[in-house]
Design a protein around this motif. Structure first.
Motif, PDB file in Angstrom:
ATOM      1  N   THR A  95      52.017  38.308  42.610  1.00 58.64           N
ATOM      2  CA  THR A  95      50.663  38.486  42.110  1.00 58.64           C
ATOM      3  C   THR A  95      50.717  38.814  40.614  1.00 58.64           C
ATOM      4  O   THR A  95      51.393  39.754  40.210  1.00 58.64           O
ATOM      5  CB  THR A  95      49.928  39.586  42.920  1.00 58.64           C
TER       6      THR A  95
ATOM      7  N   ASP B  30      31.659  32.373  50.792  1.00 63.53           N
ATOM      8  CA  ASP B  30      31.399  33.805  50.527  1.00 63.53           C
ATOM      9  C   ASP B  30      30.381  34.349  51.536  1.00 63.53           C
ATOM     10  O   ASP B  30      30.483  35.490  51.988  1.00 63.53           O
ATOM     11  CB  ASP B  30      30.854  34.006  49.105  1.00 63.53           C
TER      12      ASP B  30
ATOM     13  N   GLU C 162      37.029  40.965  50.590  1.00 71.76           N
ATOM     14  CA  GLU C 162      36.735  40.499  49.219  1.00 71.76           C
ATOM     15  C   GLU C 162      35.852  39.239  49.246  1.00 71.76           C
ATOM     16  O   GLU C 162      35.610  38.653  50.293  1.00 71.76           O
ATOM     17  CB  GLU C 162      38.022  40.185  48.434  1.00 71.76           C
TER      18      GLU C 162
ATOM     19  N   ILE D   2      34.501  35.811  46.317  1.00 70.79           N
ATOM     20  CA  ILE D   2      34.863  35.135  45.060  1.00 70.79           C
ATOM     21  C   ILE D   2      33.746  35.197  44.020  1.00 70.79           C
ATOM     22  O   ILE D   2      33.991  35.413  42.842  1.00 70.79           O
ATOM     23  CB  ILE D   2      35.223  33.662  45.335  1.00 70.79           C
TER      24      ILE D   2
ATOM     25  N   ARG E 176      42.286  33.056  41.145  1.00 64.96           N
ATOM     26  CA  ARG E 176      42.303  34.522  40.967  1.00 64.96           C
ATOM     27  C   ARG E 176      42.119  35.219  42.314  1.00 64.96           C
ATOM     28  O   ARG E 176      42.772  36.222  42.604  1.00 64.96           O
ATOM     29  CB  ARG E 176      41.193  34.965  40.002  1.00 64.96           C
ATOM     30  N   TYR E 177      41.231  34.659  43.111  1.00 63.14           N
ATOM     31  CA  TYR E 177      40.970  35.244  44.425  1.00 63.14           C
ATOM     32  C   TYR E 177      42.248  35.215  45.275  1.00 63.14           C
ATOM     33  O   TYR E 177      42.618  36.209  45.903  1.00 63.14           O
ATOM     34  CB  TYR E 177      39.864  34.436  45.102  1.00 63.14           C
TER      35      TYR E 177
ATOM     36  N   LEU F   5      45.260  37.313  42.927  1.00 63.17           N
ATOM     37  CA  LEU F   5      45.049  38.698  42.488  1.00 63.17           C
ATOM     38  C   LEU F   5      44.213  39.530  43.466  1.00 63.17           C
ATOM     39  O   LEU F   5      44.526  40.695  43.711  1.00 63.17           O
ATOM     40  CB  LEU F   5      44.345  38.712  41.121  1.00 63.17           C
ATOM     41  N   ASP F   6      43.141  38.931  43.996  1.00 65.63           N
ATOM     42  CA  ASP F   6      42.204  39.726  44.805  1.00 65.63           C
ATOM     43  C   ASP F   6      42.619  39.843  46.259  1.00 65.63           C
ATOM     44  O   ASP F   6      42.279  40.810  46.924  1.00 65.63           O
ATOM     45  CB  ASP F   6      40.791  39.091  44.764  1.00 65.63           C
ATOM     46  N   ARG F   7      43.290  38.814  46.756  1.00 61.96           N
ATOM     47  CA  ARG F   7      43.577  38.816  48.189  1.00 61.96           C
ATOM     48  C   ARG F   7      45.038  38.415  48.463  1.00 61.96           C
ATOM     49  O   ARG F   7      45.302  37.499  49.224  1.00 61.96           O
ATOM     50  CB  ARG F   7      42.625  37.844  48.903  1.00 61.96           C
TER      51      ARG F   7
END
Lengths: 422, 383, 273
Positions: free
Chosen positions: B134, B174, B276, B278, B291-292, B295-297
């Motif tokens: 990540t 989402d 999370e 997006i 990024r999702y 970094l986010d997931r």
């Protein structure tokens, strides 16, 4: 081969060659390779240099140019598994409760980590290569509580093998250098780095030369010298002129044997086969027997196919790191074979068979190699199609108890007989 | 009385989860639609939705064994790909028009090779290179890989995936995640109206049918559940399942039959996929997806440097869902989850949360032994 | 039309560019042979195809090992640079059977030296295309089949040695080209014509070839014609072109194809090569 030598497969060749120059080379190589013995590895960080530990080989030239001591924990684990008390170490690791089919080299590494036997490092570098097991070890190191405060860096080795992958990895190496500089206070000495790369290139060229000499029929010396050469030049802090000198003399002496059409002493070579996996720590109980009783010579395995390496472009630091990225992703044993598609593994096998005039492919399929265990049919079909005898084994290269060397010998003997090679 | 008796919506979703080729897939195909299969949970379905395809997460539902797949894998290989690939060899995935495999674990990665080697009738196959760390460099790399995937999908399916379409797809997915989060939130109460095994079915259906239909069904189900009485026993031990490819409600059913209640999970078909989101819209949608994913997931244990995030996500769930104990499920031979559980066990112990860790095959072979272990575990966590 | 045709055109264009830059370009022509379809067997075909060569060609022709001390010339070492490109087509007007083009010094002019080495094999046969590249590539692992010539174990590139003995017998790039042609044609009945290009002039001359080789390797890996079909006169690929280092090559190919379309569509039509 003596019992002691059998037990010390990691540091002695499986087969004796001729006396004189090879004995001398053997002594010198063993003297250097002894640095890989677990006890030595554990003592080395006390030498005063900043100590960096990694899950896998990264770039020995970089850490050496920064005057750091680098330990590859997987290698420590593998070496421990190959020691006389390797089975006990494996059992202790199993008691720790790791996943039941995790590679035993990694298990031993985890044992060294959690015992805790490893000294406190100044920095940690992990990478997802070459396989799931080593990746898992990296995550263990990363989250080992006593080392929580130790700075960490994670490398992402991509599975691709295009230029963009090399550039991507090269960029990460640049970041890794900055990380190591910050974590250890040592600067990368560019001049020293490039000089080490040059030495490394020389060693790579000599290993490539030795590699070619194994084409000779009969094979002039114990083919395992290639694997030893790899360890001398990649796992021992690199750039040592004495290693270059050993390799140079090894090539020269082997050339003499080729000219004399001399094969290995005591071996009437009849079968040449590819062991397309890591050479087992119990190789000393298998390969000499195969060679002397059946004339079957293991000409190549993952680590003895260590050549040719991508030449490091020493024009600048950037170019060196980018070409290092390529060397790492394409040439590093295990990473080469385990990180890419089945087609890559097979193409290598088929090409090596043809180039080195081999008679058969053995797919040992170490139980810890989840990649290999996922494509035995593709490998078998490809060899059948190419008309190459193929044997699937299913063994544990770090623990002979899973499939004892005697049983492997009998299986291979039956196989060679059934395909008309023995 | 369970949802099967009270809710037609749930019955429909459970039917979809209980088979591979389901009526929604049939209806989609008969309308000329194409279906894109994929391994594993990090694959961005949004790209397929934007191309007008139906994303279908590969699983082994209905498999009785791995006789055919065993030529392709050894007994050392994880049973999830073995069962799902066996189903493929039996023609159960012949309805797929494409397959995208991500570079997750080694076994899944080579399932891509096997799929191609077996000559399965899947017209489009693609290996997506997913980073295993990540970080920002990885976002950049992954974005380029997603761009390649997008181009390949566009070319093969003669689709044009505009940024607008991608953002619409992101918003749709989402919405799915938001509705699933609502569903999970209903389980935070002392006596939830939906059980763990029922939730598994609802979540699995979400990766097996058109998103718009699924979202509509979820809305209906949420409305029904909002007024429904709790189905569990008051005071039952509240448990969480953590692990990998948990797509079979039977594990939860065993736990719940023994008197526990599974109130949440951190698994590849369940809680992990809906954490999370997006959006909102901002700039490059592929970058947002990258990024999702990176970094986010970074919830796959094959992603280095992200274990603290995974651990935190588990601990947050433990806190939010008032979990009394965690059941860690590892498929035999799964190195990444084996390592993750090794870490989690100590970390949960430190947090005062009991954990039962067990290794199992994709089709649990020893239900009796499992039941006994669950009983013993429930004894330790029961209030 | 074959997706690789654009790369064949590109190779021809590169040779012309090198010629214009005053590089030494030599063209050899192998003697005519009967149609391979009439040949009774592979070994007979090999014998006819290698007739008159100064060295033996075929299985067992060489022990496959040339020592450093026996080396007359080394080609394509990692330091000198190497590139290998294999192309296959079914387009008749492409691939001039038996033609061997050399850009740069000959074997005999380079005693004891080390030269950069580019090797392009252009094959033609009914139905041949990108789908066949992997299998054809295996024919090019010529270990031990050309007397006095050793290809070192360097996957993806050609790093080779010519022995002193072979050089003394007159081994040249014309010899090597004919030997390769013979091995490929006898190894695969589908191959009807083989043309070879060798580049030994300089590392810089290998750069555009390597760029093309990288693209072709990707195409070979994909293996499906559908993914790499030619759309009109565009070469399309599954990659993000803006991020691809080979974009200039593709752009060049597009321009070559457009030019050819222009010629084809003009009165009088198909252009000759």
């Amino acid at each position: 081969m003596s019992d002691k030598a059998t037990q010390m497969t990691m540091t002695t060749p499986a087969l004796a060659s001729d006396a004189g120059v090879f004995d001398q080379l053997n002594r010198e190589a063993n003297g250097i390779l002894a640095e890989l013995l677990p006890q030595k590895l554990l003592e080395a960080p006390k030498g005063g240099k900043p100590f960096v530990i990694g899950s896998d080989e990264v770039l020995p030239e970089i850490v050496s140019a920064m005057d750091l001591y680098y330990n590859i924990l997987t290698v420590t684990g593998a070496t421990a598994a190959g020691m006389p008390d390797g089975a006990q170490t494996i059992d202790k690791a199993i008691e720790m409760g790791v996943e039941s089919r995790l590679c035993n080299a990694v298990r031993c590494a985890m044992y060294y980590l959690y015992s805790p036997l490893m000294p406190m490092p100044d920095a940690i570098v992990t990478t997802n290569s070459p396989c799931d097991a080593v990746d898992t070890l990296g995550i263990m190191m990363d989250n080992y509580k006593p080392w929580a405060h130790v700075p960490k860096f994670h490398l992402d080795a991509p599975h691709g093998r295009e230029e963009e992958d090399f550039v991507y990895f090269g960029k990460q190496l640049k970041e890794m250098v900055l990380f190591l500089e910050k974590a250890t206070g040592r600067k990368l000495d560019l001049g020293r780095f490039l000089a080490l790369c040059e030495e490394s290139n020389r060693q790579g060229a000599l290993l490539a030369e030795f590699q070619e000499l194994k084409r000779a029929v009969p094979c002039p010396v114990d083919p395992d010298w290639a694997r030893r050469g790899f360890r001398l030049s990649r796992w021992i802090p690199p750039g040592r002129p004495e290693v270059t000198d050993i390799l140079r003399r090894l090539v020269a002496a082997t050339e003499e044997r080729v000219k004399a059409k001399q094969g290995m002493d005591g071996v009437d070579e009849k079968i040449r086969f590819l062991w397309w996996d890591v050479s087992p720590v119990w190789a000393g109980k298998l390969f000499p027997r195969l060679a002397t009783e059946l004339g079957a010579v293991c000409l190549m395995d993952y680590y003895s196919y260590a050549a040719p390496w991508t030449v490091i472009d020493t024009t600048s630091e950037e170019s060196a790191l980018r070409t290092f990225g390529k060397r790492y992703l394409i040439d590093t044993p295990m990473t080469r074979q385990a990180m890419h598609g089945a087609d890559f593994w097979i193409e290598d096998a088929l090409r090596i068979v043809k180039e080195f005039r081999l008679d058969a492919v053995v797919m040992p399929c170490h139980i810890g190699h989840k990649d290999l265990n996922a494509f035995p049919k593709i490998a078998r079909d490809a060899c059948r199609e190419a008309g190459i005898p193929f044997l699937f084994l299913g063994c544990d290269v770090w623990d002979e108890r899973y499939m004892p060397p005697d049983k492997v010998f009998e299986t291979m003997k039956t196989f060679f007989q059934s395909v008309g090679l023995a | 009385m369970g949802l099967s008796e009270t809710s037609p919506t749930f019955r429909d979703l459970a039917r979809i989860a209980g088979t591979l080729r389901n009526p929604r897939v049939d209806s989609w195909k008969s309308g000329g639609g194409k279906v894109m299969g994929y391994y594993c949970s990090f694959i961005p379905e949004e790209i397929f939705v934007a191309a007008g395809l139906l994303p279908f997460r590969i699983r082994g539902t209905g498999s009785q064994g791995t006789e055919l797949a065993d030529q392709y894998y050894t007994q050392v290989s994880c049973t999830f790909p073995r069962h799902s690939f066996d189903q493929a060899l039996r023609g159960e995935f012949d309805f797929l028009d494409g397959l995208v495999v991500g570079t997750s674990c080694d076994t899944i990665r080579h399932t891509f090779d096997n799929w191609k080697h077996a000559g399965l009738k899947t017209p489009f196959t693609y290996l997506l290179h997913r980073p295993h760390v990540t970080g920002e460099l990885q976002v950049d790399y992954y974005r380029r890989q997603l761009e390649k995937l997008k181009s390949a999908v566009e070319e093969h399916f003669a689709a044009r995936i505009t940024d607008e379409k991608l953002w619409e797809a992101i918003e749709l997915c989402d919405e799915t995640r938001r509705l699933q989060q609502e569903l999970y939130a209903l389980r935070k109460v002392p006596n939830p109206a939906i059980t763990g095994s029922e939730t598994v079915a609802v979540m699995v259906a979400g990766a097996s049918m058109p998103k718009t239909d699924y979202n509509a069904a979820l809305r209906t189900l949420l409305a029904e559940l909002g007024t429904a009485p709790g189905g569990g026993k008051a005071g039952a031990a509240r448990l969480m399942i953590a692990g990998c490819a948990h797509d079979d409600p039977s594990l939860c059913a065993i736990v719940e039959a023994e008197g526990g209640i599974v109130v949440t999970d951190f698994t590849c078909f369940g809680g992990k996929v809906m954490l999370e989101s997006i959006g909102p819209r901002s700039g490059d949608p592929l970058l947002a997806l990258a990024r999702y994913g990176v970094l986010d997931r970074p919830f796959c244990p094959k992603i280095g440097g992200a274990h603290p995030m995974r651990k935190q996500a588990v601990l947050d769930m433990v806190r939010d869902f008032k979990v009394d104990g965690v059941i860690g499920q590892v498929l035999v031979s799964c190195d990444p989850w084996g390592g993750e559980m090794f870490l989690l066990k100590d970390e949960l112990k430190e947090a005062g949360i009991p954990m039962l860790k067990f290794e199992t095959d994709y089709l649990p072979s020893s239900v009796g032994q499992l039941t006994t272990r669950v009983q013993a575990f429930l004894e330790t966590v029961r209030r | 039309m074959n997706v690789l045709d654009a790369y064949l055109e590109r190779v021809y264009a590169l040779v012309e560019e090198m010629r214009e830059r005053a590089a030494l370009v030599r063209v050899y022509q192998a003697p005519g042979i009967p149609g391979t379809g009439d040949l009774p067997g592979a070994s007979d075909a090999l014998a006819r195809l290698t007739e008159g060569l100064p060295i033996r060609v075929g299985p067992g022709a060489s022990p496959g090992l040339i020592l450093r001390s026996d080396t007359f010339l080394e080609l394509g070492s990692p330091e000198a640079g190497s590139c290998s490109l294999l192309l296959a087509t079914d387009t008749t007007r492409l691939v001039h059977d038996g033609r061997v083009t050399l850009v740069g010094p000959e074997v005999g002019e380079s005693a004891g030296g080390s030269l950069p080495f580019g090797q392009v094999l252009m094959l033609r046969g009914a139905g041949l295309g990108e789908k066949d590249l992997d299998e054809l590539q295996r024919l090019l692992v010529v270990a031990g089949q050309i007397e006095g010539y050793m290809v070192r174990s360097a996957p993806g590139n050609v790093w080779s040695r010519v022995s002193q003995e072979a050089a003394a017998k007159g081994f040249s790039f014309a010899t090597l080209g004919r030997a390769l042609r013979a091995l490929v044609m006898s190894g695969s009945p589908a191959v009807e014509a083989v043309e070879v290009l060798f580049v030994t002039s300089g590392k810089a001359d290998l750069v555009p070839l390597e760029a093309a080789a990288q693209q072709v390797r990707k195409i070979a890996r994909e293996g499906t014609r559908e993914r790499w079909k030619v759309k009109g006169y565009d070469i399309d690929c599954a990659n993000d072109c803006s991020a691809c280092g080979d974009k200039p090559v593709c752009d060049d190919i597009r321009s070559v194809l457009k030019e050819r379309q222009h010629i084809d569509e003009s009165p009088g039509g198909t252009h000759a090569t």
